[in-house]
Design a protein around this motif. Structure first.
Motif, PDB file in Angstrom:
ATOM      1  N   ILE A   5       0.784  -1.139  -0.032  1.00 44.81           N
ATOM      2  CA  ILE A   5      -0.008  -0.056   0.076  1.00 44.81           C
ATOM      3  C   ILE A   5       0.793   1.120   0.051  1.00 44.81           C
ATOM      4  O   ILE A   5       1.929   1.431   0.806  1.00 44.81           O
ATOM      5  CB  ILE A   5      -0.873   0.038   1.296  1.00 44.81           C
ATOM      6  CG1 ILE A   5      -1.669  -1.416   1.325  1.00 44.81           C
ATOM      7  CG2 ILE A   5      -1.924   1.310   1.117  1.00 44.81           C
ATOM      8  CD1 ILE A   5      -2.604  -1.776   0.366  1.00 44.81           C
ATOM      9  N   SER A   6       0.747   2.166  -0.913  1.00 46.32           N
ATOM     10  CA  SER A   6       1.574   3.316  -1.051  1.00 46.32           C
ATOM     11  C   SER A   6       0.619   4.480  -0.506  1.00 46.32           C
ATOM     12  O   SER A   6      -0.548   4.662  -1.184  1.00 46.32           O
ATOM     13  CB  SER A   6       1.887   3.614  -2.573  1.00 46.32           C
ATOM     14  OG  SER A   6       2.740   2.636  -3.163  1.00 46.32           O
ATOM     15  N   ILE A   7       1.172   5.144   0.425  1.00 46.26           N
ATOM     16  CA  ILE A   7       0.389   6.175   1.209  1.00 46.26           C
ATOM     17  C   ILE A   7       1.157   7.479   0.873  1.00 46.26           C
ATOM     18  O   ILE A   7       2.082   7.575   1.240  1.00 46.26           O
ATOM     19  CB  ILE A   7       0.107   5.752   2.616  1.00 46.26           C
ATOM     20  CG1 ILE A   7      -0.393   4.860   2.891  1.00 46.26           C
ATOM     21  CG2 ILE A   7      -0.579   7.222   3.352  1.00 46.26           C
ATOM     22  CD1 ILE A   7      -0.686   4.338   4.307  1.00 46.26           C
ATOM     23  N   ILE A   8       0.317   8.457   0.076  1.00 45.87           N
ATOM     24  CA  ILE A   8       0.987   9.677  -0.253  1.00 45.87           C
ATOM     25  C   ILE A   8       0.317  10.974   0.472  1.00 45.87           C
ATOM     26  O   ILE A   8      -0.900  11.041   0.510  1.00 45.87           O
ATOM     27  CB  ILE A   8       0.590   9.765  -2.048  1.00 45.87           C
ATOM     28  CG1 ILE A   8       1.474   8.557  -2.705  1.00 45.87           C
ATOM     29  CG2 ILE A   8       1.304  10.983  -2.562  1.00 45.87           C
ATOM     30  CD1 ILE A   8       0.565   8.320  -4.143  1.00 45.87           C
ATOM     31  N   ILE A   9       1.287  11.598   0.970  1.00 44.25           N
ATOM     32  CA  ILE A   9       0.831  12.722   1.811  1.00 44.25           C
ATOM     33  C   ILE A   9       1.596  13.908   1.304  1.00 44.25           C
ATOM     34  O   ILE A   9       2.763  13.986   1.466  1.00 44.25           O
ATOM     35  CB  ILE A   9       1.117  12.629   3.272  1.00 44.25           C
ATOM     36  CG1 ILE A   9       0.514  10.855   3.586  1.00 44.25           C
ATOM     37  CG2 ILE A   9       0.599  13.504   3.980  1.00 44.25           C
ATOM     38  CD1 ILE A   9       0.997  10.799   4.993  1.00 44.25           C
ATOM     39  N   GLU A  16       5.277  20.364  12.646  1.00 47.80           N
ATOM     40  CA  GLU A  16       4.690  19.706  13.672  1.00 47.80           C
ATOM     41  C   GLU A  16       3.829  18.737  13.540  1.00 47.80           C
ATOM     42  O   GLU A  16       3.626  18.042  14.809  1.00 47.80           O
ATOM     43  CB  GLU A  16       4.110  21.117  14.601  1.00 47.80           C
ATOM     44  CG  GLU A  16       4.705  22.238  14.987  1.00 47.80           C
ATOM     45  CD  GLU A  16       3.992  23.176  15.537  1.00 47.80           C
ATOM     46  OE1 GLU A  16       2.884  23.729  15.159  1.00 47.80           O
ATOM     47  OE2 GLU A  16       4.346  23.664  16.928  1.00 47.80           O
ATOM     48  N   ASN A  17       3.510  18.479  12.331  1.00 49.47           N
ATOM     49  CA  ASN A  17       2.312  17.377  12.156  1.00 49.47           C
ATOM     50  C   ASN A  17       3.070  16.181  11.718  1.00 49.47           C
ATOM     51  O   ASN A  17       2.428  15.098  11.590  1.00 49.47           O
ATOM     52  CB  ASN A  17       1.370  17.799  11.361  1.00 49.47           C
ATOM     53  CG  ASN A  17       0.298  18.517  11.770  1.00 49.47           C
ATOM     54  OD1 ASN A  17      -0.221  18.629  12.861  1.00 49.47           O
ATOM     55  ND2 ASN A  17      -0.320  19.702  11.250  1.00 49.47           N
ATOM     56  N   VAL A  18       4.306  16.266  11.287  1.00 52.33           N
ATOM     57  CA  VAL A  18       5.018  14.916  10.613  1.00 52.33           C
ATOM     58  C   VAL A  18       5.097  14.082  11.709  1.00 52.33           C
ATOM     59  O   VAL A  18       4.799  12.875  11.412  1.00 52.33           O
ATOM     60  CB  VAL A  18       6.284  15.426   9.962  1.00 52.33           C
ATOM     61  CG1 VAL A  18       7.113  14.442   9.408  1.00 52.33           C
ATOM     62  CG2 VAL A  18       6.057  16.311   8.752  1.00 52.33           C
ATOM     63  N   PRO A  19       5.818  14.369  12.758  1.00 54.58           N
ATOM     64  CA  PRO A  19       6.180  13.209  13.686  1.00 54.58           C
ATOM     65  C   PRO A  19       4.988  12.476  14.101  1.00 54.58           C
ATOM     66  O   PRO A  19       4.925  11.176  14.206  1.00 54.58           O
ATOM     67  CB  PRO A  19       6.924  13.856  14.884  1.00 54.58           C
ATOM     68  CG  PRO A  19       7.518  14.969  14.194  1.00 54.58           C
ATOM     69  CD  PRO A  19       6.525  15.616  13.575  1.00 54.58           C
ATOM     70  N   ILE A  91      -3.224   5.279  -1.806  1.00 56.33           N
ATOM     71  CA  ILE A  91      -3.788   6.353  -0.927  1.00 56.33           C
ATOM     72  C   ILE A  91      -3.478   7.615  -0.582  1.00 56.33           C
ATOM     73  O   ILE A  91      -2.390   7.827  -0.237  1.00 56.33           O
ATOM     74  CB  ILE A  91      -4.163   5.683   0.423  1.00 56.33           C
ATOM     75  CG1 ILE A  91      -4.886   4.257   0.300  1.00 56.33           C
ATOM     76  CG2 ILE A  91      -5.085   6.589   1.381  1.00 56.33           C
ATOM     77  CD1 ILE A  91      -5.123   3.592   1.606  1.00 56.33           C
ATOM     78  N   THR A  92      -4.264   8.583  -1.030  1.00 55.33           N
ATOM     79  CA  THR A  92      -3.853  10.040  -0.706  1.00 55.33           C
ATOM     80  C   THR A  92      -4.494  10.693   0.438  1.00 55.33           C
ATOM     81  O   THR A  92      -5.912  10.259   0.641  1.00 55.33           O
ATOM     82  CB  THR A  92      -4.117  10.838  -2.059  1.00 55.33           C
ATOM     83  OG1 THR A  92      -5.521  10.919  -2.217  1.00 55.33           O
ATOM     84  CG2 THR A  92      -3.331  10.455  -3.216  1.00 55.33           C
ATOM     85  N   MET A  93      -3.656  11.349   1.298  1.00 59.53           N
ATOM     86  CA  MET A  93      -4.627  12.066   2.536  1.00 59.53           C
ATOM     87  C   MET A  93      -3.571  13.358   2.853  1.00 59.53           C
ATOM     88  O   MET A  93      -2.531  13.400   2.301  1.00 59.53           O
ATOM     89  CB  MET A  93      -4.573  10.951   3.492  1.00 59.53           C
ATOM     90  CG  MET A  93      -3.035  10.337   4.160  1.00 59.53           C
ATOM     91  SD  MET A  93      -3.286   9.263   5.169  1.00 59.53           S
ATOM     92  CE  MET A  93      -4.167   9.858   6.699  1.00 59.53           C
ATOM     93  N   ASP A  94      -4.342  14.036   3.540  1.00 55.32           N
ATOM     94  CA  ASP A  94      -3.875  15.346   4.038  1.00 55.32           C
ATOM     95  C   ASP A  94      -2.741  15.118   5.126  1.00 55.32           C
ATOM     96  O   ASP A  94      -2.739  14.247   5.635  1.00 55.32           O
ATOM     97  CB  ASP A  94      -4.902  16.392   4.264  1.00 55.32           C
ATOM     98  CG  ASP A  94      -5.632  16.836   3.047  1.00 55.32           C
ATOM     99  OD1 ASP A  94      -5.296  16.880   1.925  1.00 55.32           O
ATOM    100  OD2 ASP A  94      -6.714  17.332   3.440  1.00 55.32           O
ATOM    101  N   GLY A  95      -1.792  16.098   4.942  1.00 56.84           N
ATOM    102  CA  GLY A  95      -0.964  16.157   6.287  1.00 56.84           C
ATOM    103  C   GLY A  95      -1.144  16.730   7.367  1.00 56.84           C
ATOM    104  O   GLY A  95      -0.448  16.771   8.372  1.00 56.84           O
TER     105      GLY A  95
END
Length: 319
Positions: A5-9, A16-19, A91-95
């Motif tokens: 599964i490739s999750i693209i963000i 501050e949101n990455v970790p 799968i694309t999602m917001d960061g």
């Protein structure tokens, strides 16, 4: 890679949101025993977003990072993720952590049911009215004219069959309307409700100023989805609408001149209007013919077909 599964963000100023985003995804995907890769695209951030991505990548080789030299926009960031993806499902999602990772297994199940695209629609939105109202207008127009029947074209939380999405040309700021482009290649599209979490860090990148861009992009996308392979239809329709009143005006003036004592120059503005309508109609019709030739030249390339094959089967040759 099978079952990957490739999750693209896409990310922009989300240090501050990455970790917490990566940690939450890793825990969720581990709980559901999914094989995955995380593709984090830094779209020209001015903060330490990519530094956080590199730190997470050193901890886990399933985390992959891309950093753009400048801000290109969310569409380009998503496209870069598709180019790098190796999984069967993207799968694309917001960061911003508003998309709940617990929805990912549900998306995957829908893809395994045979769908090529699964769109998430925001069942309950807590956005301000000035953000929801333009979105509702765009969704209503897109739903009516695209024929897809989707309720939410604005959410980027989606699952794609990788072999399908890699055949779709994406450019500009068209990420909102990717389902329309995908719908040109497949009818196996569905949607499922998703929940939204409140944003904990950073500021929203969306605002009322984007409304005009969204609506103009929507008009362009609907044109391509409806008339890309038959441009003569749209130009022919418009030219016919203009030609009929122009022809009637000139015919009435001509018959009055021939059969009566009507003086055309007494109706100068009407005469000019009739001439202009007919000239514009002819120009539009010839433009449609030129576009038809361009479409034929486009499809003369063997790699560009006006159809997409899902799968094939052949019987064994007779002995």
């Amino acid at each position: 890679m099978k079952d990957l599964i490739s999750i693209i963000i896409p990310l922009h100023n989300e240090e501050e949101n990455v970790p917490p985003l990566v940690d939450t995804l890793r825990e969720t995907l581990k709980d559901h025993q999914l094989t995955y890769e995380l593709i984090l695209v830094d779209d020209g951030s001015q903060d330490k977003t990519f530094g956080e991505i590199k730190r997470k990548a050193t901890e886990d080789n399933r985390v992959k990072g891309i950093r753009f030299r400048r801000n290109y926009g969310q569409t380009v960031a998503i496209t870069a993720g598709f180019d790098l993806a190796q999984g069967d499902i993207c799968i694309t999602m917001d960061g911003d952590m508003q998309h709940d990772p617990e929805e990912i297994p549900k998306f995957i199940e829908k893809i395994k049911e045979g769908y090529d695209l699964v769109c998430g629609f925001r069942a309950k939105r807590n956005d301000a009215f000035l953000r929801r109202f333009p979105s509702r207008i765009a969704n209503t127009i897109a739903k009516k004219f695209s024929g897809l029947g989707l309720r939410d074209f604005g959410s980027t939380y989606r699952a794609y069959r990788t072999s399908v999405i890699k055949e779709v040309p994406i450019y500009g700021e068209m990420h909102r309307f990717i389902p329309i482009f995908v719908g040109m290649n497949t009818d196996r599209i569905t949607e499922m409700p998703i929940s939204l979490n409140p944003r904990l860090h950073g500021k929203s990148k969306y605002g009322l100023a984007r409304t005009f861009k969204v609506l103009s992009d929507l008009i362009l996308v609907l044109f391509f989805s409806s008339f890309f392979t038959r441009p003569i239809h749209i130009f022919g329709y418009i030219s016919l609408i203009l030609a009929i009143p122009g022809f009637l005006i000139l015919s009435w003036l001509s018959m009055g001149k021939i059969l009566g004592d009507l003086k055309i120059f007494d109706y100068g503005p009407l005469f000019i209007l009739g001439i202009m309508l007919c000239l514009v109609a002819v120009q539009l019709f010839t433009t449609g013919i030129v576009c038809e030739y361009l479409v034929r030249i486009y499809y003369m390339d063997d790699s560009r077909k006006p159809y997409r094959v899902a799968e094939t089967t052949f019987g064994k040759p007779n002995q």
